[in-house]
Design a protein around this motif. Sequence first.
Motif, short mmCIF file in Angstrom:
data_model
loop_
_atom_site.label_atom_id
_atom_site.label_comp_id
_atom_site.label_asym_id
_atom_site.label_seq_id
_atom_site.Cartn_x
_atom_site.Cartn_y
_atom_site.Cartn_z
N LYS A 42 0.83 -1.21 0.00
CA LYS A 42 0.00 0.00 0.00
C LYS A 42 0.86 1.26 0.00
O LYS A 42 0.58 2.21 -0.73
CB LYS A 42 -0.94 0.00 1.20
CG LYS A 42 -2.02 -1.05 1.11
CD LYS A 42 -2.86 -1.08 2.38
CE LYS A 42 -3.86 -2.22 2.34
NZ LYS A 42 -4.61 -2.35 3.58
N VAL A 43 1.91 1.24 0.80
CA VAL A 43 2.82 2.39 0.86
C VAL A 43 3.48 2.60 -0.50
O VAL A 43 3.56 3.73 -1.01
CB VAL A 43 3.89 2.19 1.97
CG1 VAL A 43 4.99 3.22 1.87
CG2 VAL A 43 3.23 2.22 3.34
N GLU A 44 3.92 1.53 -1.11
CA GLU A 44 4.57 1.63 -2.41
C GLU A 44 3.60 2.16 -3.47
O GLU A 44 3.95 3.01 -4.29
CB GLU A 44 5.12 0.27 -2.84
CG GLU A 44 5.89 0.34 -4.14
CD GLU A 44 6.55 -0.98 -4.50
OE1 GLU A 44 6.96 -1.10 -5.66
OE2 GLU A 44 6.65 -1.87 -3.64
N LEU A 45 2.38 1.67 -3.47
CA LEU A 45 1.38 2.16 -4.42
C LEU A 45 1.07 3.64 -4.21
O LEU A 45 0.95 4.40 -5.17
CB LEU A 45 0.09 1.35 -4.31
CG LEU A 45 0.12 -0.02 -4.97
CD1 LEU A 45 -1.17 -0.78 -4.67
CD2 LEU A 45 0.32 0.08 -6.46
N ASP A 46 0.98 4.03 -2.95
CA ASP A 46 0.74 5.45 -2.65
C ASP A 46 1.87 6.31 -3.17
O ASP A 46 1.66 7.39 -3.72
CB ASP A 46 0.54 5.66 -1.15
CG ASP A 46 -0.81 5.14 -0.67
OD1 ASP A 46 -1.71 4.96 -1.52
OD2 ASP A 46 -0.95 4.91 0.54
N SER A 47 3.09 5.83 -3.01
CA SER A 47 4.24 6.62 -3.48
C SER A 47 4.26 6.68 -5.01
O SER A 47 4.64 7.69 -5.60
CB SER A 47 5.55 6.06 -2.94
OG SER A 47 5.83 4.80 -3.53
N LEU A 48 3.84 5.62 -5.67
CA LEU A 48 3.80 5.61 -7.13
C LEU A 48 2.71 6.53 -7.67
O LEU A 48 2.87 7.11 -8.75
CB LEU A 48 3.57 4.19 -7.66
CG LEU A 48 4.72 3.21 -7.46
CD1 LEU A 48 4.29 1.80 -7.84
CD2 LEU A 48 5.92 3.62 -8.29
N LYS A 49 1.63 6.69 -6.92
CA LYS A 49 0.56 7.61 -7.33
C LYS A 49 1.08 9.04 -7.38
O LYS A 49 0.70 9.81 -8.24
CB LYS A 49 -0.61 7.54 -6.36
CG LYS A 49 -1.53 6.41 -6.56
CD LYS A 49 -2.71 6.59 -5.60
CE LYS A 49 -3.44 5.34 -5.34
NZ LYS A 49 -4.53 5.55 -4.37
N LYS A 50 1.93 9.37 -6.41
CA LYS A 50 2.45 10.74 -6.30
C LYS A 50 3.49 10.93 -7.33
O LYS A 50 3.67 11.60 -8.17
CB LYS A 50 3.03 10.99 -4.92
CG LYS A 50 1.98 10.91 -3.84
CD LYS A 50 2.59 11.06 -2.48
CE LYS A 50 1.53 10.87 -1.41
NZ LYS A 50 2.06 10.97 -0.08
#
Length: 50
Positions: A42-50
């Motif tokens: 989830k953290v990795e996906l959130d960072s990729l969104k940004k």
Amino acid sequence: MKAIAIKKEMHHVIDVIELKVVCSILNEKSKEYYYELSDDDKVELDSLKK
């Protein structure tokens, strides 16, 4: 009840049963693809969104 009415009712019942069977199969099949993201994912996906 006339034969035509009985036939119509039987067709309706068969259609409902077929629909329930298809739904049941799809529900079981979808469980095979169920995946829950880990917190790291989830953290990795959130960072990729940004």
